[in-house]
Design a protein around this motif. Sequence first.
Motif, PDB file in Angstrom:
ATOM      1  N   PHE A   1     -34.993   6.294 -12.414  1.00  0.00           N
ATOM      2  CA  PHE A   1     -34.145   6.146 -11.238  1.00  0.00           C
ATOM      3  C   PHE A   1     -33.361   4.846 -11.323  1.00  0.00           C
ATOM      4  CE2 PHE A   1     -37.924   3.823 -10.023  1.00  0.00           C
ATOM      5  CZ  PHE A   1     -37.453   2.750  -9.274  1.00  0.00           C
ATOM      6  N   ALA A   2     -32.290   4.775 -10.523  1.00  0.00           N
ATOM      7  CA  ALA A   2     -31.449   3.579 -10.460  1.00  0.00           C
ATOM      8  C   ALA A   2     -31.203   3.245  -8.994  1.00  0.00           C
ATOM      9  CB  ALA A   2     -30.123   3.808 -11.177  1.00  0.00           C
TER      10      ALA A   2
ATOM     11  N   GLU B 226     -24.308  10.253 -13.832  1.00  0.00           N
ATOM     12  CA  GLU B 226     -25.590   9.565 -14.000  1.00  0.00           C
ATOM     13  C   GLU B 226     -26.748  10.553 -13.869  1.00  0.00           C
ATOM     14  OE1 GLU B 226     -28.361   7.541 -14.877  1.00  0.00           O
ATOM     15  OE2 GLU B 226     -26.673   6.163 -14.612  1.00  0.00           O
ATOM     16  N   ARG B 227     -27.607  10.599 -14.882  1.00  0.00           N
ATOM     17  CA  ARG B 227     -28.693  11.576 -14.880  1.00  0.00           C
ATOM     18  C   ARG B 227     -29.958  11.077 -14.182  1.00  0.00           C
ATOM     19  NH1 ARG B 227     -29.095  14.321 -20.758  1.00  0.00           N
ATOM     20  NH2 ARG B 227     -27.550  12.900 -21.605  1.00  0.00           N
ATOM     21  N   ARG B 228     -30.038   9.780 -13.939  1.00  0.00           N
ATOM     22  CA  ARG B 228     -31.197   9.260 -13.216  1.00  0.00           C
ATOM     23  C   ARG B 228     -31.072   9.539 -11.713  1.00  0.00           C
ATOM     24  NH1 ARG B 228     -30.863   3.175 -15.302  1.00  0.00           N
ATOM     25  NH2 ARG B 228     -28.671   3.699 -14.949  1.00  0.00           N
ATOM     26  N   THR B 229     -32.188   9.667 -11.024  1.00  0.00           N
ATOM     27  CA  THR B 229     -32.176   9.744  -9.568  1.00  0.00           C
ATOM     28  C   THR B 229     -31.599   8.442  -9.025  1.00  0.00           C
ATOM     29  OG1 THR B 229     -34.116  11.193  -9.529  1.00  0.00           O
ATOM     30  CG2 THR B 229     -33.636   9.978  -7.519  1.00  0.00           C
ATOM     31  N   LEU B 230     -30.745   8.549  -8.015  1.00  0.00           N
ATOM     32  CA  LEU B 230     -30.060   7.394  -7.459  1.00  0.00           C
ATOM     33  C   LEU B 230     -30.584   7.078  -6.057  1.00  0.00           C
ATOM     34  CD1 LEU B 230     -26.446   8.365  -8.557  1.00  0.00           C
ATOM     35  CD2 LEU B 230     -27.839   6.525  -9.520  1.00  0.00           C
ATOM     36  N   VAL B 231     -30.745   5.803  -5.771  1.00  0.00           N
ATOM     37  CA  VAL B 231     -31.227   5.359  -4.464  1.00  0.00           C
ATOM     38  C   VAL B 231     -30.211   4.391  -3.873  1.00  0.00           C
ATOM     39  CG1 VAL B 231     -33.132   4.306  -3.196  1.00  0.00           C
ATOM     40  CG2 VAL B 231     -33.603   5.558  -5.319  1.00  0.00           C
ATOM     41  N   PHE B 232     -29.816   4.654  -2.617  1.00  0.00           N
ATOM     42  CA  PHE B 232     -28.845   3.818  -1.916  1.00  0.00           C
ATOM     43  C   PHE B 232     -29.413   3.371  -0.573  1.00  0.00           C
ATOM     44  CE2 PHE B 232     -26.548   7.124  -4.268  1.00  0.00           C
ATOM     45  CZ  PHE B 232     -25.621   6.412  -5.006  1.00  0.00           C
ATOM     46  N   PHE B 233     -29.001   2.200  -0.111  1.00  0.00           N
ATOM     47  CA  PHE B 233     -29.148   1.832   1.286  1.00  0.00           C
ATOM     48  C   PHE B 233     -27.850   2.219   1.989  1.00  0.00           C
ATOM     49  CE2 PHE B 233     -32.180  -1.965   0.352  1.00  0.00           C
ATOM     50  CZ  PHE B 233     -33.248  -1.080   0.283  1.00  0.00           C
ATOM     51  N   GLU B 234     -27.930   2.577   3.276  1.00  0.00           N
ATOM     52  CA  GLU B 234     -26.711   2.868   4.017  1.00  0.00           C
ATOM     53  C   GLU B 234     -26.917   2.579   5.497  1.00  0.00           C
ATOM     54  OE1 GLU B 234     -23.715   2.567   4.403  1.00  0.00           O
ATOM     55  OE2 GLU B 234     -23.166   3.960   2.807  1.00  0.00           O
TER      56      GLU B 234
ATOM     57  N   ALA C  36     -21.493   7.527 -22.130  1.00  0.00           N
ATOM     58  CA  ALA C  36     -21.978   8.208 -23.329  1.00  0.00           C
ATOM     59  C   ALA C  36     -23.493   8.366 -23.280  1.00  0.00           C
ATOM     60  CB  ALA C  36     -21.564   7.430 -24.577  1.00  0.00           C
ATOM     61  N   GLU C  37     -24.186   7.324 -22.848  1.00  0.00           N
ATOM     62  CA  GLU C  37     -25.641   7.397 -22.759  1.00  0.00           C
ATOM     63  C   GLU C  37     -26.084   8.422 -21.722  1.00  0.00           C
ATOM     64  OE1 GLU C  37     -29.409   4.519 -21.507  1.00  0.00           O
ATOM     65  OE2 GLU C  37     -27.479   3.622 -22.054  1.00  0.00           O
ATOM     66  N   ALA C  38     -25.343   8.495 -20.610  1.00  0.00           N
ATOM     67  CA  ALA C  38     -25.708   9.424 -19.540  1.00  0.00           C
ATOM     68  C   ALA C  38     -25.398  10.876 -19.884  1.00  0.00           C
ATOM     69  CB  ALA C  38     -24.991   9.033 -18.246  1.00  0.00           C
ATOM     70  N   THR C  39     -24.373  11.101 -20.710  1.00  0.00           N
ATOM     71  CA  THR C  39     -23.928  12.466 -20.978  1.00  0.00           C
ATOM     72  C   THR C  39     -24.312  12.993 -22.349  1.00  0.00           C
ATOM     73  OG1 THR C  39     -21.799  11.666 -21.813  1.00  0.00           O
ATOM     74  CG2 THR C  39     -21.946  12.161 -19.448  1.00  0.00           C
ATOM     75  N   GLY C  40     -24.664  12.093 -23.253  1.00  0.00           N
ATOM     76  CA  GLY C  40     -24.956  12.519 -24.612  1.00  0.00           C
ATOM     77  C   GLY C  40     -23.720  12.660 -25.476  1.00  0.00           C
TER      78      GLY C  40
END
Length: 272
Positions: free
Chosen positions: A128-129, A151-159, A253-257
């Motif tokens: 996750f990021a 982005e392939r990682r789960t994303l966490v935001f404050f809002e 590139a890292e996220a998509t391959g």
Amino acid sequence: MILLAATPIGNLGDASARLRSTFEEATVVAAEDTRHTAQLLRLLGIENRPELIALHDHNEHERAAALVERAQTEDIVLVSDAGMPTVSDPGFRVVQLAAERGVPVSAIPGPSAVITALAVAGLPTDRFAFEGFLPRKSGERVRAVRALAAERRTLVFFESPSRLAASLGDLADAFGDDRAAAVCRELTKLHEEVRRGGLRELAAWAADGVRGEIVVVVSGAASSAASPESALVEVQARVQAGERLKDATRAVAEATGLSSRELYAAALASRR
């Protein structure tokens, strides 16, 4: 030393025995809001009355050096209003300067809105990021979320409650209406709520108004989601948001391959 102390994010029962003991023995506490911290001490039944020094976003750069200097001869306890200091809260500059000057830094672990939301969201937790708060201005926010679309990682935001519906709508535009997400509201408090669904569905729900402290968790992109064309758009959005072209192409590139070299060449060609 500098001692970073995590404080409850809502439920006072989450204050650890170590946190209570530290407050009882502290002589100096640097606090995001001294009034809030004074009330916390009272609610926890702390009889000790340490010196409270305000340390917030508007004065941290001016006060960091004096705090680090003082920490060479006495312990400075550093707290934010909730959760762990330095995580979208004041304290980073103090820790950075302490590290540069060889002043020890330690932490009292405790509640974290980021980890709590991730744990209850029901979305992948292996990678996750944390992205903090999205930009307030619409145009900047749109560019920021577009840069994260692949982005392939789960994303966490404050809002904030006032911007939640708009942010979810922008995320839906960039990620797709059905991208799985969760809005975690008032975590650990009496009216805790976790609302799960697709981004567009959640945006419609939030349009009626939402209150409280909010964390948004969004599932990552599927590995097959990015074509070379969409990856190029992603690179361009990242560059517009302020990233260097090489950094942007490497990240996408890292996220998509996809090939970083080919993405870089395509981005250069698109500028001509």
